[in-house]
Motif scaffolding. Structure first.
Motif, mmCIF file in Angstrom:
data_model
loop_
_atom_site.group_PDB
_atom_site.id
_atom_site.type_symbol
_atom_site.label_atom_id
_atom_site.label_comp_id
_atom_site.label_asym_id
_atom_site.label_seq_id
_atom_site.Cartn_x
_atom_site.Cartn_y
_atom_site.Cartn_z
ATOM 1 N N ASP A 44 -57.669 -16.059 -13.570
ATOM 2 C CA ASP A 44 -57.457 -15.672 -14.962
ATOM 3 C C ASP A 44 -55.978 -15.472 -15.266
ATOM 4 O O ASP A 44 -55.567 -15.523 -16.422
ATOM 5 C CB ASP A 44 -58.225 -14.393 -15.282
ATOM 6 C CG ASP A 44 -59.731 -14.590 -15.233
ATOM 7 O OD1 ASP A 44 -60.205 -15.655 -15.666
ATOM 8 O OD2 ASP A 44 -60.436 -13.687 -14.749
ATOM 9 N N LYS A 45 -55.191 -15.220 -14.206
ATOM 10 C CA LYS A 45 -53.745 -15.062 -14.338
ATOM 11 C C LYS A 45 -53.062 -16.041 -13.401
ATOM 12 O O LYS A 45 -53.581 -16.352 -12.329
ATOM 13 C CB LYS A 45 -53.321 -13.630 -13.984
ATOM 14 C CG LYS A 45 -53.837 -12.568 -14.960
ATOM 15 C CD LYS A 45 -53.587 -11.167 -14.401
ATOM 16 C CE LYS A 45 -52.124 -10.954 -14.035
ATOM 17 N NZ LYS A 45 -51.887 -9.588 -13.502
ATOM 18 N N LEU A 46 -51.897 -16.521 -13.793
ATOM 19 C CA LEU A 46 -51.164 -17.462 -12.960
ATOM 20 C C LEU A 46 -50.932 -16.907 -11.562
ATOM 21 O O LEU A 46 -51.050 -17.620 -10.559
ATOM 22 C CB LEU A 46 -49.824 -17.807 -13.615
ATOM 23 C CG LEU A 46 -48.875 -18.690 -12.789
ATOM 24 C CD1 LEU A 46 -49.500 -20.038 -12.491
ATOM 25 C CD2 LEU A 46 -47.545 -18.862 -13.513
ATOM 26 N N LYS A 83 -57.844 -20.400 -18.453
ATOM 27 C CA LYS A 83 -57.941 -20.209 -17.005
ATOM 28 C C LYS A 83 -57.027 -21.193 -16.280
ATOM 29 O O LYS A 83 -56.755 -22.302 -16.768
ATOM 30 C CB LYS A 83 -59.384 -20.405 -16.522
ATOM 31 C CG LYS A 83 -60.332 -19.263 -16.885
ATOM 32 C CD LYS A 83 -61.689 -19.461 -16.222
ATOM 33 C CE LYS A 83 -62.658 -18.337 -16.575
ATOM 34 N NZ LYS A 83 -62.260 -17.039 -15.976
ATOM 35 N N TYR A 84 -56.585 -20.788 -15.108
ATOM 36 C CA TYR A 84 -55.715 -21.611 -14.271
ATOM 37 C C TYR A 84 -56.560 -22.283 -13.180
ATOM 38 O O TYR A 84 -57.341 -21.607 -12.504
ATOM 39 C CB TYR A 84 -54.623 -20.752 -13.643
ATOM 40 C CG TYR A 84 -53.704 -20.115 -14.652
ATOM 41 C CD1 TYR A 84 -52.518 -20.721 -15.022
ATOM 42 C CD2 TYR A 84 -54.046 -18.896 -15.253
ATOM 43 C CE1 TYR A 84 -51.670 -20.136 -15.961
ATOM 44 C CE2 TYR A 84 -53.213 -18.310 -16.193
ATOM 45 C CZ TYR A 84 -52.026 -18.930 -16.542
ATOM 46 O OH TYR A 84 -51.203 -18.355 -17.481
ATOM 47 N N ARG A 133 -59.410 -21.158 -8.898
ATOM 48 C CA ARG A 133 -59.217 -20.769 -10.289
ATOM 49 C C ARG A 133 -58.837 -19.290 -10.368
ATOM 50 O O ARG A 133 -59.136 -18.497 -9.463
ATOM 51 C CB ARG A 133 -60.466 -21.040 -11.136
ATOM 52 C CG ARG A 133 -61.591 -20.078 -10.904
ATOM 53 C CD ARG A 133 -62.742 -20.289 -11.878
ATOM 54 N NE ARG A 133 -63.759 -19.257 -11.700
ATOM 55 C CZ ARG A 133 -64.906 -19.211 -12.355
ATOM 56 N NH1 ARG A 133 -65.202 -20.142 -13.230
ATOM 57 N NH2 ARG A 133 -65.759 -18.220 -12.129
ATOM 58 N N ASP A 148 -46.016 -22.838 -18.595
ATOM 59 C CA ASP A 148 -47.031 -21.913 -19.098
ATOM 60 C C ASP A 148 -46.862 -21.729 -20.606
ATOM 61 O O ASP A 148 -45.829 -22.097 -21.189
ATOM 62 C CB ASP A 148 -46.948 -20.573 -18.371
ATOM 63 C CG ASP A 148 -48.311 -19.900 -18.259
ATOM 64 O OD1 ASP A 148 -49.230 -20.318 -18.985
ATOM 65 O OD2 ASP A 148 -48.451 -18.958 -17.461
ATOM 66 N N ASP A 149 -47.877 -21.138 -21.213
ATOM 67 C CA ASP A 149 -47.885 -20.987 -22.670
ATOM 68 C C ASP A 149 -46.782 -20.073 -23.178
ATOM 69 O O ASP A 149 -46.396 -20.143 -24.351
ATOM 70 C CB ASP A 149 -49.241 -20.441 -23.133
ATOM 71 C CG ASP A 149 -50.378 -21.402 -22.817
ATOM 72 O OD1 ASP A 149 -50.107 -22.614 -22.676
ATOM 73 O OD2 ASP A 149 -51.528 -20.940 -22.699
ATOM 74 N N LYS A 171 -53.933 -25.531 -16.853
ATOM 75 C CA LYS A 171 -54.455 -24.394 -17.608
ATOM 76 C C LYS A 171 -55.415 -24.934 -18.660
ATOM 77 O O LYS A 171 -55.018 -25.729 -19.521
ATOM 78 C CB LYS A 171 -53.331 -23.599 -18.259
ATOM 79 C CG LYS A 171 -53.804 -22.269 -18.856
ATOM 80 C CD LYS A 171 -52.618 -21.455 -19.384
ATOM 81 C CE LYS A 171 -53.062 -20.071 -19.843
ATOM 82 N NZ LYS A 171 -51.911 -19.269 -20.335
#
Length: 528
Positions: A243-245, A221-222, A241, A159-160, A217
């Motif tokens: 918005d949060k993991l 979006k995931y 999909r 993740d980022d 990602k």
């Protein structure tokens, strides 16, 4: 002559004008599906700059987790393997009657993060999750870590924020956090259920629960890709999909056509999107497809009108030879690898019992023990068959076979076929064996009085015909059919498309050997 060259100049001028008017990209043929007509299942793909890299599954083969490279998504070549051997145990070594057909390492996940390439996979054979990493995906070296348990069909995800995860499971999908270097499960972490029933968008009657997770990602979006198989239906792509993991996730059916499924997303440098998937296609195995992707309301829309297109707006394939399969004369220049990457051993080899230096220009396969069957014999050297048709041929010197030895050319799967030379006391015979019934049956035997012999096997996978024919020759020119056609079948115990194999094993006395002069592979077969 002057008139000829003036006409040639005029023709070149016209041609150049046409090229200027119609770019070469518009003149060349387009790519066709399948983009690879060979067993390359469980694809995982990344793009780094202008290069694409792809990993796949070869399970019980050694070396394993092949890495392929392309610059156009269509023409691929082998550049590496993540490991030489997955593990050393009786099953991987074909020792004490054990084997790991259909197991070994399964679906891999290929990722690039902070200048390092990672390939993760999992194995029932070892009971572990394996992660391999390198700074140079083409030249290595690869470093390895492993840990328990074996996380089924996982997707490695960076993740980022620098945190690292695996998404895994079948039906009920779970999330587990790894350490920052992806070397193990993060101490004190708590697994969580990400999606209770990931197959739900495909309906209530699921045969194969959602698996084959691949997480991406994109623009914050995931997106989680899975394969599911509704009862009475076909293999289907489901995408969720969030918005949060950690969710919540919403899902929908993304593609349901031809049974093309299991994969993920890849983009091109100019902003085009594709989904890479595969299709079960009988005895040749599970073959890769690409489908164009557009975006609507934040969702990837797969296919053309919901269908898998026959052609793609990508360069045409130049063929799978020599990128994924190749002929080999067994001559080696100084410093060259002993075996090109197209070759894989059936299970772990015994490296003391094969050589390319004992006799220059030949592959020598020695026997070191007595075996009870072809599928339990070590050091069978294999490479893929390819569709829609292909042939593989070899020549070998059988002068040093011992009583009970059997050496030759194979088509390897549970329902295998063999053509080779058997030595019985002081006599040699050309023998064709068929295991179409899942038990080996000698179909034909022909006396042999010379020491050099040529064999060929031809495969026809057109429209899933899945028939192979075996031949022998005494001079390499005139070919004779032998035995009976082999009806090939993709069986789950082996879980792999048919492979050509060069083999030699002893049934009575160890110590003999066979020298293989070459192996040639072609897309052509004989016309009846």
């Amino acid at each position: 002559m002057g008139g000829f060259f003036s006409k040639l100049g005029l023709s070149c001028g016209i041609f150049c004008a046409l090229v200027a008017r119609f770019p070469l990209s518009a003149q060349t043929k387009q790519a066709q599906n399948p983009v690879i007509f060979a067993d390359v299942p469980d694809l995982s793909m990344i793009r780094v700059g202008g290069n694409y890299y792809m990993s796949s599954t070869t399970m019980h083969m050694s070396p394993g987790v092949p890495i392929m490279k392309s610059t156009d998504l269509v023409n691929w070549r082998l550049v590496s393997y993540a490991y030489d051997t997955l593990a050393s145990n009786d099953a991987m070594n074909l020792a004490n009657g054990q084997s790991t057909y259909g197991r070994g390492s399964w679906a891999s996940s290929l990722r690039f993060h902070n200048g390092t390439y990672y390939v993760s996979t999992f194995a029932q054979t070892s009971g572990r999750t394996h992660i391999y990493f390198t700074k140079n995906i083409e030249k290595g070296p690869w470093k390895a870590v492993s840990f328990k348990p074996s996380y089924h069909d996982h997707s490695l995800f960076f993740d980022d924020d620098g945190r690292v995860y695996l998404v895994y499971g079948g039906g009920k999908l779970r999330l587990v956090e790894l350490t920052a270097d992806a070397s193990g499960v993060k101490p004190g972490t708590t697994e969580q259920v990400l999606i209770e029933n990931a197959g739900a968008p495909a309906g209530p009657n699921t045969g194969l629960p959602a698996e084959g997770s691949q997480l991406f990602k994109i623009k914050g979006k995931y997106y989680l890709f899975n394969i599911v198989w509704p009862k009475g239906g076909m293999r289907t792509v489901v995408v969720h999909r969030a918005d949060k993991l950690t969710g919540p996730y919403e899902g929908r059916v993304a593609l349901q056509d031809l049974g093309v499924a299991q994969g993920g997303l890849i983009d091109t440098p100019d902003g085009q999107w594709y989904s890479y998937l595969f299709r079960d296609f009988g005895a040749v195995g599970r073959i890769p497809y690409l489908v164009p992707v557009t975006w609507a309301d934040g969702w990837p829309v797969l296919g053309t009108g919901g269908k898998v297109p026959e052609t793609l707006a990508l360069p045409a394939s130049k063929g799978l030879i020599p990128g994924l399969v190749a002929s080999d004369d067994f001559s080696r220049r100084p410093g060259a690898p002993a075996l090109p990457l197209v070759w894989q051993w059936n299970h772990n080899p015994d490296n003391a019992l094969w050589s390319l230096t004992n006799r220059k220009g030949y592959l020598r396969l020695k026997t070191g023990r007595v075996d009870t069957s072809f599928v339990l014999a070590r050091n069978t050297l294999t490479q893929r068959t390819i569709g829609p048709t292909c042939s593989g041929a070899t020549a070998l010197d059988v002068s040093q076979l011992k009583d009970g030895d059997f050496a030759g050319l194979a088509l390897l799967q549970k329902r295998y076929g063999l053509v080779g030379v058997k030595r019985t006391k002081d006599t040699k015979s050309i023998v064709m064996v068929s295991a179409e019934s899942e038990k080996p049956v000698e179909i034909q035997r022909v006396p042999l009085t010379q020491n050099k012999i040529y064999f060929k096997a031809e495969c026809d996978f057109t429209d899933r015909k899945d028939v192979a024919v075996f031949f022998y020759s005494l001079d390499g020119k005139a070919w004779q059919k032998i035995g009976a056609p082999l009806k090939m079948a993709y069986t789950l115990p082996h879980f792999m498309g048919y492979r050509f194999g060069l083999f030699n094993y002893a049934s009575k006395n160890a110590g003999g050997y066979a020298d293989f002069d070459y192996f040639t592979i072609s897309e052509q077969i004989s016309k009846e």
